[in-house]
Design a protein around this motif. Structure first.
Motif, mmCIF file in Angstrom:
data_model
loop_
_atom_site.group_PDB
_atom_site.id
_atom_site.type_symbol
_atom_site.label_atom_id
_atom_site.label_comp_id
_atom_site.label_asym_id
_atom_site.label_seq_id
_atom_site.Cartn_x
_atom_site.Cartn_y
_atom_site.Cartn_z
ATOM 1 N N ASP A 54 0.812 -1.217 0.000
ATOM 2 C CA ASP A 54 0.000 0.000 0.000
ATOM 3 C C ASP A 54 0.845 1.267 0.000
ATOM 4 N N GLY A 55 2.176 1.112 -0.040
ATOM 5 C CA GLY A 55 3.053 2.277 -0.101
ATOM 6 C C GLY A 55 3.291 2.966 1.220
ATOM 7 N N ALA A 56 2.713 2.458 2.307
ATOM 8 C CA ALA A 56 2.905 3.090 3.614
ATOM 9 C C ALA A 56 4.352 2.934 4.073
ATOM 10 N N GLU A 57 4.791 3.865 4.915
ATOM 11 C CA GLU A 57 6.159 3.842 5.408
ATOM 12 C C GLU A 57 6.396 2.642 6.328
ATOM 13 N N VAL A 58 7.565 2.065 6.224
ATOM 14 C CA VAL A 58 8.024 1.061 7.183
ATOM 15 C C VAL A 58 9.176 1.703 7.956
ATOM 16 N N HIS A 59 9.071 1.701 9.262
ATOM 17 C CA HIS A 59 10.031 2.432 10.087
ATOM 18 C C HIS A 59 10.976 1.489 10.818
ATOM 19 N N GLN A 60 12.138 2.016 11.124
ATOM 20 C CA GLN A 60 13.029 1.381 12.095
ATOM 21 C C GLN A 60 12.715 2.016 13.449
ATOM 22 N N PRO A 61 12.037 1.294 14.323
ATOM 23 C CA PRO A 61 11.587 1.892 15.585
ATOM 24 C C PRO A 61 12.729 2.074 16.580
ATOM 25 N N THR A 62 12.427 2.799 17.650
ATOM 26 C CA THR A 62 13.445 3.048 18.683
ATOM 27 C C THR A 62 13.409 2.021 19.804
ATOM 28 N N ASP A 63 12.365 1.212 19.857
ATOM 29 C CA ASP A 63 12.230 0.260 20.960
ATOM 30 C C ASP A 63 12.680 -1.147 20.570
ATOM 31 N N VAL A 64 13.645 -1.236 19.679
ATOM 32 C CA VAL A 64 14.216 -2.521 19.255
ATOM 33 C C VAL A 64 15.728 -2.460 19.478
ATOM 34 N N PRO A 65 16.411 -3.587 19.435
ATOM 35 C CA PRO A 65 17.864 -3.542 19.680
ATOM 36 C C PRO A 65 18.649 -2.711 18.668
ATOM 37 N N GLY A 66 18.229 -2.721 17.394
ATOM 38 C CA GLY A 66 18.986 -2.005 16.376
ATOM 39 C C GLY A 66 19.901 -2.941 15.606
ATOM 40 N N ALA A 67 20.861 -2.365 14.895
ATOM 41 C CA ALA A 67 21.775 -3.136 14.047
ATOM 42 C C ALA A 67 23.104 -3.360 14.771
ATOM 43 N N ARG A 68 23.954 -4.208 14.156
ATOM 44 C CA ARG A 68 25.284 -4.467 14.718
ATOM 45 C C ARG A 68 26.314 -4.417 13.605
ATOM 46 N N LEU A 69 27.408 -3.726 13.871
ATOM 47 C CA LEU A 69 28.565 -3.797 12.985
ATOM 48 C C LEU A 69 29.287 -5.099 13.325
ATOM 49 N N VAL A 70 29.051 -6.117 12.491
ATOM 50 C CA VAL A 70 29.463 -7.470 12.838
ATOM 51 C C VAL A 70 30.949 -7.689 12.622
ATOM 52 N N SER A 71 31.469 -7.193 11.489
ATOM 53 C CA SER A 71 32.843 -7.538 11.118
ATOM 54 C C SER A 71 33.404 -6.468 10.199
#
Length: 662
Positions: free
Chosen positions: A460-477
Motif C-alpha cells: 500500500d506504499g505506507a512507510e516502514v520504520h526502524q523503531p526506537t524500541d528494538v535492539p537495532g543493528a550491529r557492525l558485525v565484522s
C-alpha cells in the motif's frame, strides 16, 4: 503591564558603582573562573595582535552595537528568551541577554572599556530582577507541574557568574549580592530539580550541557559562600558520570555529530574552568572518555568540500564544522596532530566566528596547515559506524561510510544499514541530515525510506520504520588490508520485530572506486524490497546500469545477479539545506528471500567505466584490465576471489557476517 514604563533606571543606585568603574586599573577579573589578572595581559595580546585579532574586532563591533540596548526595559515576570516554541507573542521582540552580557563583560575587560563593563553589569542586574528564569509561562502557572528543563536557567546562571567575574568591579557589595541571590534562588533550584528528578538528562546531552551553568554559577558563589564547594564537587562528579555514560567504550556517541559538537562545545569551556579550579592544565585534567571521544570525532569527518566538516549522521545539518573552540580545546587535550592541522585549516578556510570561549581556548600560534584528507580506515563497533577513505590517481579521494549500530530513543535517524559515498569532494550518495525542527520536512528526513539501504516495500506504499524500541543493528565484522576493505552490518533487529529473519548487508571493496554490496534478506511473509540511493545530483538509466551524475565524479550502479522489476528515479523530499533530493529505487519481485549483489563504481565524470560485469556459466564476475573478481554465493556465505592476470591471488570469505581472507 508590558506597556508600562520600567521603574528601573540605568544608574541602579546602590547596586552600581558610580565612579569606581572608571578607574581602568581596577578592570581585573574578580574571581578567576577562566583566567586571572596574571594571565589577562597575555590573553589581551593574543586577541589584539595575533591571528585572532580580526575575530576579536568582530566581537568588539558586536559589543559596541549591544551598547544601544536598554536592559532595564527587558525586566518582567520572565527573563528574556524569545523562543517561539513555548514563548508568548509579547516576548518575541525581547533580547536574549545572557550571551550579550558575557560578550560585553569580556570585551570590556580586554579593551579596558568601563562603559561596556558597566552595561554588562546592568544586564545582569536586570536579569536578576526578573521574577522567573524559566522561558515559558506554562512552567509557572499555579498548579503547573510541567517545566521545559533548565535551558534558560543554565545560560543565565553562567552569564551572571561571568559578569561577577569579568565586570564585578562595577558592582557594589549590594549589587553583587542581588546577582548572587538570583543565581541561588532563580537559577540553581530548577537546575538541581532536573538533576534530581529527570533521570533521562543524565543519559543524553542535556545533563552535560546544564552542568555548565550549574558549576560555573556555583563557582562564582564561592568567594562569598565557600560552603557551596560541596555542590561544585557533587556537580563535577555528576558531570564525569554523565560523560562516561554518554561516551561509549570506543569513544563514540549515539546522537550524531551535531549533538556531539553541541555537547562538547558547551562543556569544553567548563572542563577548562574545572581544570583551572583544580590548578591543572586541560590536558592533565582530561579523562580517558574525553580523549577517546575526540578520536571518534576525527573519524567522523567528511571529505566533501574543504574537509573541515562532519558527516550529517542523525540530527545534523550537512556542511557543518566542529566549533573552533572545541577544536582548539582538543589541540590542548590530545596528542594527535590531526587536531592541530584541522584547527589550522579551519582558521585559513573559514571565517572565524567571534566566539569568546574559542578566544580563551585558542592556541597562541597556528600550526602550518597541511592537506586534511588522507587515507584512513576507522570502525566504531559500539555505535556501529565505519569509514574508509582511499585515494585513486584519477578520481582523487573516495569515502565510504556505513551506518549501523543500536537503536536510540533520543536524536536518532532510521539509518541502520545505510551508507554515504563521497568522491572528489562531492557527496554522491548522501545522508539528508535534518533541517530546522520547525520545518515540515524535518521528521521525514530521518525515515528509513530516505536512506541508502535495502528497504521493505509495503504493497500500500505506507512507510516502514526502524523503531526506537528494538535492539537495532550491529557492525558485525570489518576487514582492512592490502587496499581491500570489507564490512558487514546485521540489520534484522533494527526493524519491527518479526519482519526480518535475516537482513545482512555485506560490502566488499577491492579498490577506492568499486564497492560491491551483498544484501541477504529473508522475511517471514513475502515482501518486495528496494535498493535505494539518494542524491542531489541527476540520475539516469543506461541499459541495465544506473548513473548518479556528479560534477567531478559519478556513480555507476549495476545489479549483478538480479533484475529490478521497477526502476524509479524521482524526487523524494529535501536535504538539510532544503535542496531537492533524487531517489533511485530499484525494486525486487515479491518473495520471502532475496540475495542482491550490486556493484557501485565511482567514475570520473565524462569518462567510461572501468569495471565490466561478466556472466559465464552462472558465475558473477567483474573485470578491470588484468584484475578479475569472482563471486561465489551460498546461503549465509559470500566468497570473493581476486584473480590477477589469470592467477588466483587472494580469496575473501564472509560466512554469516564474519570476514576472513586467505
Amino acid at each position: 503591564m508590558a506597556s508600562r514604563a520600567s521603574p528601573y533606571s540605568p544608574d541602579w543606585p546602590g547596586a552600581l558603582l558610580q565612579a569606581g568603574a572608571a578607574e581602568t586599573d581596577a578592570l581585573q577579573p574578580q574571581i578567576g573562573i577562566f583566567f586571572g589578572g596574571e594571565e589577562l595581559e597575555t590573553l589581551r595580546h593574543k586577541l589584539t595582535t595575533g591571528y585572532l585579532a580580526p575575530a576579536f574586532d568582530q566581537l568588539r563591533q558586536q559589543a559596541q552595537k549591544d551598547m544601544h540596548l536598554i536592559p532595564e526595559a527587558e525586566i518582567g515576570r520572565l527573563v528574556p528568551w524569545p523562543l517561539r516554541i513555548f514563548g508568548r507573542n509579547r516576548d518575541m521582540h525581547k533580547t536574549l541577554t545572557a550571551g550579550v552580557m558575557e560578550r560585553l563583560a569580556f570585551v570590556g575587560l580586554i579593551d579596558r572599556n568601563p562603559e561596556m563593563s558597566n552595561m554588562a553589569a546592568r544586564m545582569a542586574l536586570s536579569a536578576a530582577h526578573c521574577e522567573y528564569w524559566c522561558e515559558s509561562p506554562m512552567g509557572i502557572f499555579p498548579g503547573a507541574s510541567w517545566h521545559h528543563r533548565s535551558f534558560t536557567e543554565e545560560i543565565y546562571c553562567r552569564a551572571c557568574a561571568l559578569v561577577l567575574d569579568w565586570a564585578g568591579f562595577c558592582l557594589t557589595p549590594h549589587g553583587k549580592q542581588v546577582i548572587r541571590d538570583a543565581i541561588i534562588m532563580k537559577g540553581l533550584p530548577r537546575i538541581e530539580s532536573d538533576f534530581k528528578r529527570m533521570e533521562y538528562i543524565r543519559h543524553m546531552n542535556q545533563g552535560i550541557v546544564f552542568s555548565s551553568g550549574r558549576i560555573i554559577g556555583t563557582i562564582s558563589l564561592l568567594p562569598a559562600y565557600p560552603r557551596y564547594r560541596s555542590l561544585v564537587e557533587e556537580a563535577e562528579r555528576d558531570l564525569h558520570e554523565m560523560i562516561d555514560d554518554y561516551v561509549h567504550a570506543d569513544g563514540d556517541t549515539l546522537e550524531g555529530m551535531a549533538y556531539w559538537n553541541y555537547t562538547f562545545s558547551q562543556s569544553m569551556p567548563l572542563f577548562y574552568a574545572l581544570a583551572r579550579y583544580h590548578g591543572q592544565t586541560l590536558q592533565a585534567y582530561a579523562t580517558p572518555s574525553l580523549i577517546k571521544t575526540g578520536d571518534y570525532a576525527l573519524g567522523m569527518l567528511s571529505t566533501a568540500g574543504d574537509g573541515t566538516t562532519y558527516l550529517p549522521i542523525n540530527d545534523a545539518h550537512a556542511d557543518q564544522a566542529y566549533s573552533p573552540g572545541l577544536v582548539a580545546a582538543y589541540c590542548q587535550i590530545s596528542t594527535r596532530l590531526e587536531w592541530r592541522n584541522l584547527y589550522a585549516n579551519m582558521m585559513q578556510t573559514t571565517q572565524i566566528a567571534p566566539d569568546l570561549y574559542h578566544m580563551i581556548l585558542a592556541p597562541q600560534d597556528l600550526a602550518l596547515a597541511r592537506p586534511l584528507v588522507e587515507p584512513k580506515f576507522v570502525a566504531f563497533p559500539d555505535v556501529g559506524q565505519a569509514s574508509t577513505i582511499r585515494h585513486d590517481p584519477e578520481v582523487g579521494y573516495t569515502h565510504l561510510h556505513l551506518c549501523s549500530g543500536p537503536a536510540f530513543w533520543g536524536h536518532y535517524d532510521e539509518d541502520k544499514g545505510s551508507f554515504i559515498l563521497e568522491a572528489a569532494g562531492e557527496v554522491l550518495a548522501l545522508d539528508r541530515g535534518v533541517s530546522n525542527y520547525d520545518h515540515p520536512e524535518a521528521n521525514l528526513m530521518g525515515f528509513a525510506s530516505r536512506h541508502n539501504m535495502v528497504y521493505p516495500e509495503r504493497p500500500d506504499g505506507a512507510e516502514v520504520h526502524q523503531p526506537t524500541d528494538v535492539p537495532g543493528a550491529r557492525l558485525v565484522s570489518t576487514l582492512n588490508g592490502d587496499g581491500v576493505v570489507a564490512v558487514t552490518s546485521d540489520n534484522a533487529a533494527a526493524w519491527p520485530r518479526g519482519l526480518f529473519k535475516t537482513n545482512l548487508r555485506r560490502i566488499f571493496s577491492p579498490s577506492a572506486t568499486l564497492f560491491v554490496f551483498d544484501d541477504e534478506v529473508e522475511t517471514e511473509a513475502p515482501w518486495a524490497v528496494s535498493f535505494r540511493v539518494h542524491s542531489v545530483y541527476p540520475m539516469r538509466a543506461d541499459g541495465p546500469a544506473f548513473w548518479v551524475q556528479g560534477e567531478r565524479a559519478s556513480l555507476r550502479i549495476m545489479p549483478l545477479n538480479w533484475t529490478p522489476v521497477t526502476a524509479g528515479m524521482d524526487v523524494l523530499g529535501m536535504e538539510s539545506h532544503l535542496q531537492s533530493v533524487n531517489l533511485l529505487r530499484l525494486v525486487t519481485p515479491t518473495a520471502t528471500a532475496h540475495r542482491l549483489l550490486t556493484a557501485v563504481e565511482i567514475v570520473v565524470s565524462g569518462t567510461a567505466p572501468q569495471w565490466l560485469p561478466i556472466h559465464a556459466d552462472g558465475a558473477v564476475m567483474l573485470r578491470k584490465g588484468g584484475l578479475e573478481l569472482q563471486f561465489a554465493i551460498e546461503s549465509a556465505e559470500l566468497q570473493v576471489t581476486l584473480v590477477r592476470n589469470g592467477q588466483a591471488a587472494t580469496t575473501y570469505l564472509c560466512r554469516g557476517g564474519m570476514w576472513a581472507n586467505s
